[in-house]
Design an enzyme around this catalytic site. Structure first.
Site: not given
Length: 300
Positions: A12, A99, A139
């Protein structure tokens, strides 16, 4: 019972990330406009003697393979609710940056949840899957849903958004990762003693998405975490500048970073920006793709 299930799940980008002040529970209220993009992880689930996690792909060595991995936690929670033995092998084929502020771990959690639900035939209602996703992380629900959505609360309460066209993106991967909790701590430090306004979605941005208008979207993208990410990782400013100089309509840190996102007017322009970023020496790798993208999808 199906012997193996593979689920593809997207990355995303946050085209708006408005962040409120810290809540008593340590989280922050958000107005988080998610857009799923065409970079994917694949999670394959196979029956096994016990729960185990493996991972392959770029930066796979950084992915935890114990029960702290969101894919493992998703399998354990679904198994607990339905009285199933969580004895599965979860294999994650990584293509979303690790990350990187693009919800790769969250994607793996959503992918594992849908894969296990399919493998075990638990047929959990969509609302229950979303509830489990929200327990796993802010998320994760969007990783299941995909497309475009406005996330409120801490990001887990989703309202689907209309997208009227294709948007072209370039993503530049940084030389190292950034911890999302560390970025939020830096946001709090930088805003200490300041009244942080309630986060509200930009209507102009929502209208730009609905119209598929890249120029209008470029004028309205924003990320309240960007100053904190740049404070912790100042070299990202050079990457942002290189993308803008190459013709990107907009340049911003993706989520908590350190991946940087560049909106381009069309596919050819995106490739041009990508080549310039690669040549700039300000990033480790570059990916060119489009949005929106579908959410977690069972393959085959």
């Amino acid at each position: 019972m199906t012997e193996t299930v593979t689920v593809r799940v997207p990355a995303k980008v946050n085209v708006q990330l408005a962040v409120g002040g810290a809540r008593p529970d340590g989280f922050h209220d958000l107005a988080n406009v998610f857009l799923a993009v065409g970079l994917y992880d694949e999670v394959t689930v196979t029956p096994a003697d016990e729960l185990r996690v493996t991972c392959a792909g770029p930066d796979a060595a950084q992915v935890p393979l114990d029960r702290t991995n969101l894919a493992a936690r998703a399998a354990l929670e679904l198994a607990r609710r339905y009285g199933v033995d969580p004895a599965v092998h979860l294999h994650i084929a990584k293509d979303i940056p690790v990350a990187g502020g693009m919800a790769g771990g969250s994607a793996d959690g959503a992918g594992a949840l849908l894969a296990c639900d399919t493998l075990w035939g638990t047929n959990a209602p969509r609302e229950e899957l979303l509830d489990i996703c929200a327990e796993l992380g802010s998320d994760v629900p969007f990783s299941l849903v995909g497309g475009a959505a406005l996330g409120t609360g801490r990001g887990e309460l989703l309202r689907p958004l209309e997208v009227g066209g294709t948007f072209h993106w370039v993503f530049a991967m940084a030389e190292r990762g950034l911890s999302t909790p560390a970025v939020f701590r830096e946001f709090d430090r930088m805003n200490e003693g300041v009244r942080v306004p309630e986060p509200v979605a930009s209507q102009d941005l929502l209208d730009a998405l609905a119209k598929g208008d890249a120029d209008a979207l470029a004028r309205t993208v924003s990320n309240d975490l960007q100053p904190a990410a740049l404070s912790l990782f100042p070299a990202l400013a050079d990457t942002l500048a290189a993308g803008r100089a190459a013709g990107a309509l907009a340049a911003l840190v993706s989520g908590s970073g350190p991946t940087t996102a560049f909106l381009a007017p069309d596919a050819e322009s995106a490739r041009t920006v990508g080549r310039a970023l690669t040549a700039s020496g300000t990033c480790r790798a570059v990916r060119v793709t489009e949005s929106p993208a579908p959410g977690a999808t069972v393959l085959g």
